[in-house]
Write a protein that holds these residues in place. Structure first.
Motif, PDB file in Angstrom:
ATOM      1  N   SER A   1       0.881  -1.235  -0.267  1.00 14.49           N
ATOM      2  CA  SER A   1       0.121  -0.215  -0.088  1.00 14.49           C
ATOM      3  C   SER A   1       0.796   1.560  -0.177  1.00 14.49           C
ATOM      4  CB  SER A   1      -1.085   0.015   1.038  1.00 14.49           C
ATOM      5  OG  SER A   1       0.046   0.156   2.328  1.00 14.49           O
ATOM      6  N   ILE A   2       2.319   1.057  -0.331  1.00 11.55           N
ATOM      7  CA  ILE A   2       2.616   2.484   0.069  1.00 11.55           C
ATOM      8  C   ILE A   2       3.251   2.531  -1.953  1.00 11.55           C
ATOM      9  CG2 ILE A   2       5.644   3.136   0.564  1.00 11.55           C
ATOM     10  CD1 ILE A   2       5.472   1.210   2.797  1.00 11.55           C
ATOM     11  N   PRO A   3       3.136   3.783  -2.230  1.00 11.48           N
ATOM     12  CA  PRO A   3       3.083   3.818  -3.403  1.00 11.48           C
ATOM     13  C   PRO A   3       4.303   3.921  -3.732  1.00 11.48           C
ATOM     14  CG  PRO A   3       1.432   5.394  -2.610  1.00 11.48           C
ATOM     15  CD  PRO A   3       1.936   4.643  -1.533  1.00 11.48           C
ATOM     16  N   ILE A   4       6.050   4.008  -2.876  1.00 10.46           N
ATOM     17  CA  ILE A   4       6.735   4.486  -3.617  1.00 10.46           C
ATOM     18  C   ILE A   4       7.257   2.982  -3.839  1.00 10.46           C
ATOM     19  CG2 ILE A   4       7.988   4.352  -1.320  1.00 10.46           C
ATOM     20  CD1 ILE A   4       9.734   6.506  -1.688  1.00 10.46           C
ATOM     21  N   LEU A   5       6.920   1.988  -3.550  1.00  5.95           N
ATOM     22  CA  LEU A   5       7.233   1.176  -4.023  1.00  5.95           C
ATOM     23  C   LEU A   5       7.065   0.815  -5.306  1.00  5.95           C
ATOM     24  CD1 LEU A   5       8.160  -2.323  -3.209  1.00  5.95           C
ATOM     25  CD2 LEU A   5       6.299  -2.845  -3.648  1.00  5.95           C
ATOM     26  N   ASP A   6       6.119   0.951  -5.617  1.00  8.71           N
ATOM     27  CA  ASP A   6       6.051   1.025  -7.309  1.00  8.71           C
ATOM     28  C   ASP A   6       6.852   1.646  -8.260  1.00  8.71           C
ATOM     29  OD1 ASP A   6       3.710  -0.622  -6.797  1.00  8.71           O
ATOM     30  OD2 ASP A   6       2.060   1.259  -6.801  1.00  8.71           O
ATOM     31  N   ARG A   7       7.440   2.560  -7.494  1.00 10.64           N
ATOM     32  CA  ARG A   7       8.506   3.451  -8.106  1.00 10.64           C
ATOM     33  C   ARG A   7       9.798   2.980  -8.420  1.00 10.64           C
ATOM     34  NH1 ARG A   7       8.002   8.998  -5.801  1.00 10.64           N
ATOM     35  NH2 ARG A   7       9.925  10.101  -7.907  1.00 10.64           N
ATOM     36  N   VAL A   8       9.861   1.889  -7.399  1.00 10.43           N
ATOM     37  CA  VAL A   8      11.673   0.774  -7.407  1.00 10.43           C
ATOM     38  C   VAL A   8      11.947   0.466  -8.450  1.00 10.43           C
ATOM     39  CG1 VAL A   8      12.765  -0.447  -5.878  1.00 10.43           C
ATOM     40  CG2 VAL A   8      11.448   1.207  -4.260  1.00 10.43           C
ATOM     41  N   PRO A   9      11.176   0.219  -9.107  1.00  8.85           N
ATOM     42  CA  PRO A   9      11.166  -0.959 -10.489  1.00  8.85           C
ATOM     43  C   PRO A   9      12.134   0.164 -11.316  1.00  8.85           C
ATOM     44  CG  PRO A   9       9.640  -2.237  -9.585  1.00  8.85           C
ATOM     45  CD  PRO A   9       9.500  -0.871  -8.547  1.00  8.85           C
ATOM     46  N   GLY A  10      13.024  -0.257 -12.495  1.00 11.02           N
ATOM     47  CA  GLY A  10      13.265   0.985 -12.854  1.00 11.02           C
ATOM     48  C   GLY A  10      14.140   1.675 -13.180  1.00 11.02           C
ATOM     49  N   HIS A  11      14.643   2.561 -11.858  1.00  8.98           N
ATOM     50  CA  HIS A  11      15.492   3.181 -11.226  1.00  8.98           C
ATOM     51  C   HIS A  11      16.942   3.080 -10.470  1.00  8.98           C
ATOM     52  CE1 HIS A  11      11.174   4.663 -12.058  1.00  8.98           C
ATOM     53  NE2 HIS A  11      12.108   6.043 -11.913  1.00  8.98           N
ATOM     54  N   ARG A  12      17.731   3.658 -10.387  1.00  9.21           N
ATOM     55  CA  ARG A  12      18.253   3.765  -9.154  1.00  9.21           C
ATOM     56  C   ARG A  12      18.336   4.409  -7.970  1.00  9.21           C
ATOM     57  NH1 ARG A  12      25.566   5.171  -9.185  1.00  9.21           N
ATOM     58  NH2 ARG A  12      24.241   3.214 -10.464  1.00  9.21           N
ATOM     59  N   VAL A  13      17.887   4.137  -6.829  1.00 10.20           N
ATOM     60  CA  VAL A  13      17.110   5.030  -5.592  1.00 10.20           C
ATOM     61  C   VAL A  13      18.292   4.734  -4.801  1.00 10.20           C
ATOM     62  CG1 VAL A  13      15.403   3.721  -4.374  1.00 10.20           C
ATOM     63  CG2 VAL A  13      15.208   3.116  -6.043  1.00 10.20           C
ATOM     64  N   GLN A  14      17.842   6.319  -4.760  1.00  8.91           N
ATOM     65  CA  GLN A  14      18.799   6.578  -3.018  1.00  8.91           C
ATOM     66  C   GLN A  14      18.528   7.182  -1.723  1.00  8.91           C
ATOM     67  OE1 GLN A  14      21.025   9.722  -4.904  1.00  8.91           O
ATOM     68  NE2 GLN A  14      22.945   8.234  -5.606  1.00  8.91           N
ATOM     69  N   PHE A  15      18.734   6.657  -1.098  1.00  4.65           N
ATOM     70  CA  PHE A  15      17.928   7.474   0.211  1.00  4.65           C
ATOM     71  C   PHE A  15      19.047   7.155   1.581  1.00  4.65           C
ATOM     72  CE2 PHE A  15      17.085   2.517   0.192  1.00  4.65           C
ATOM     73  CZ  PHE A  15      16.878   2.698   0.993  1.00  4.65           C
ATOM     74  N   HIS A  16      19.172   8.096   2.234  1.00  8.01           N
ATOM     75  CA  HIS A  16      19.548   8.524   3.500  1.00  8.01           C
ATOM     76  C   HIS A  16      18.603   7.211   4.730  1.00  8.01           C
ATOM     77  CE1 HIS A  16      22.164   9.616   7.034  1.00  8.01           C
ATOM     78  NE2 HIS A  16      20.547   9.991   7.716  1.00  8.01           N
ATOM     79  N   TYR A  17      19.230   6.985   5.454  1.00  6.03           N
ATOM     80  CA  TYR A  17      18.169   5.904   6.865  1.00  6.03           C
ATOM     81  C   TYR A  17      19.115   6.107   7.962  1.00  6.03           C
ATOM     82  CZ  TYR A  17      21.641   2.553   7.286  1.00  6.03           C
ATOM     83  OH  TYR A  17      23.931   1.717   7.215  1.00  6.03           O
ATOM     84  N   THR A  18      17.725   5.371   8.650  1.00  4.25           N
ATOM     85  CA  THR A  18      18.103   5.897  10.698  1.00  4.25           C
ATOM     86  C   THR A  18      16.905   4.476  11.215  1.00  4.25           C
ATOM     87  OG1 THR A  18      18.159   7.895  10.454  1.00  4.25           O
ATOM     88  CG2 THR A  18      17.964   6.633  12.378  1.00  4.25           C
ATOM     89  N   TYR A  19      17.358   3.672  11.922  1.00  5.15           N
ATOM     90  CA  TYR A  19      17.399   2.795  12.385  1.00  5.15           C
ATOM     91  C   TYR A  19      17.421   2.619  14.334  1.00  5.15           C
ATOM     92  CZ  TYR A  19      20.410  -1.165  13.408  1.00  5.15           C
ATOM     93  OH  TYR A  19      21.590  -1.675  13.369  1.00  5.15           O
ATOM     94  N   SER A  20      16.558   1.766  14.472  1.00  7.43           N
ATOM     95  CA  SER A  20      17.271   1.644  15.543  1.00  7.43           C
ATOM     96  C   SER A  20      16.405   0.228  16.295  1.00  7.43           C
ATOM     97  CB  SER A  20      16.364   2.477  17.089  1.00  7.43           C
ATOM     98  OG  SER A  20      14.807   2.783  16.681  1.00  7.43           O
ATOM     99  N   LEU A  21      16.746  -0.381  16.795  1.00  3.27           N
ATOM    100  CA  LEU A  21      15.700  -1.577  17.431  1.00  3.27           C
ATOM    101  C   LEU A  21      14.911  -1.073  18.952  1.00  3.27           C
ATOM    102  CD1 LEU A  21      18.898  -4.393  16.205  1.00  3.27           C
ATOM    103  CD2 LEU A  21      16.774  -3.662  15.555  1.00  3.27           C
ATOM    104  N   SER A  22      14.002  -2.402  19.252  1.00  7.96           N
ATOM    105  CA  SER A  22      14.084  -1.961  20.490  1.00  7.96           C
ATOM    106  C   SER A  22      13.556  -4.124  20.967  1.00  7.96           C
ATOM    107  CB  SER A  22      12.090  -1.333  20.977  1.00  7.96           C
ATOM    108  OG  SER A  22      12.754  -0.113  19.952  1.00  7.96           O
TER     109      SER A  22
END
Length: 175
Positions: free
Chosen positions: A22-43
């Motif tokens: 249900s995340i529209p951004i997923l439909d844009r991933v194929p056919g592209h070079r994708v760049q992003f900055h990530y932050t994560y933490s665990l609980s």
């Protein structure tokens, strides 16, 4: 090398966030070079861990580059280079087809296996904030920012030219 495994798990799990149908951004991933900055933490046990990790990722088809926890990991889809510049070490490994948990590019295609574990906290055209439940006591939160969809550029910038490294580097080739 524990840091390498942690860094890879980080990016793999963060890419699984793209996998919510249900995340529209997923439909844009194929056919592209994708760049992003990530932050994560665990609980664990409802208590957030004190270490928060962040880094940058570039993915194109089955190739990727990621940085985080002081490491750089590159793959052209057949070979993976894990670089620890502080320790001046490089680990070179062959990428196996079933190697979904160390290759974020391959992992994108397996997102349906995690659909019931993903909670979307927020989503926009260039950001995503999700929580992934790993088990009943452990969850991971991923915030992806500055997501960019670029034209494909080919895989020539993903491999590491080990000859360009200083002679002080220890290179372990496990291919």
């Amino acid at each position: 090398m524990k840091r390498i495994a942690t860094g890879l798990l980080t990016i793999l799990l963060s890419l699984s966030a793209f996998a919510q149908g249900s995340i529209p951004i997923l439909d844009r991933v194929p056919g592209h070079r994708v760049q992003f900055h990530y932050t994560y933490s665990l609980s664990q046990g409802g208590k957030p861990m004190t270490q928060v990790t962040d880094g940058d990722v570039t993915v194109e088809d089955n190739a990727f580059k990621l940085s985080g926890l002081g490491l750089e990991v590159r793959s052209d889809g057949t070979t993976r280079w894990s670089i620890d510049r502080e320790a001046e070490e490089v680990l070179i490994e062959k990428v196996e087809k079933e190697d979904l948990f160390t290759n974020p590019a391959l992992f994108i295609g397996s997102y349906k296996a995690y659909m019931d574990q993903i909670k979307v906290n927020s989503s926009s055209q260039n950001s995503l904030d999700v929580t992934l439940t790993l088990d009943e006591d452990t969850s991971a939160r991923f915030v992806l920012k500055d997501i960019k969809f670029l034209d494909k550029q080919g895989k020539s910038d993903f491999p590491l030219d080990v000859k360009s490294l200083p002679e002080s580097y220890v290179i372990t080739d496990l291919r």
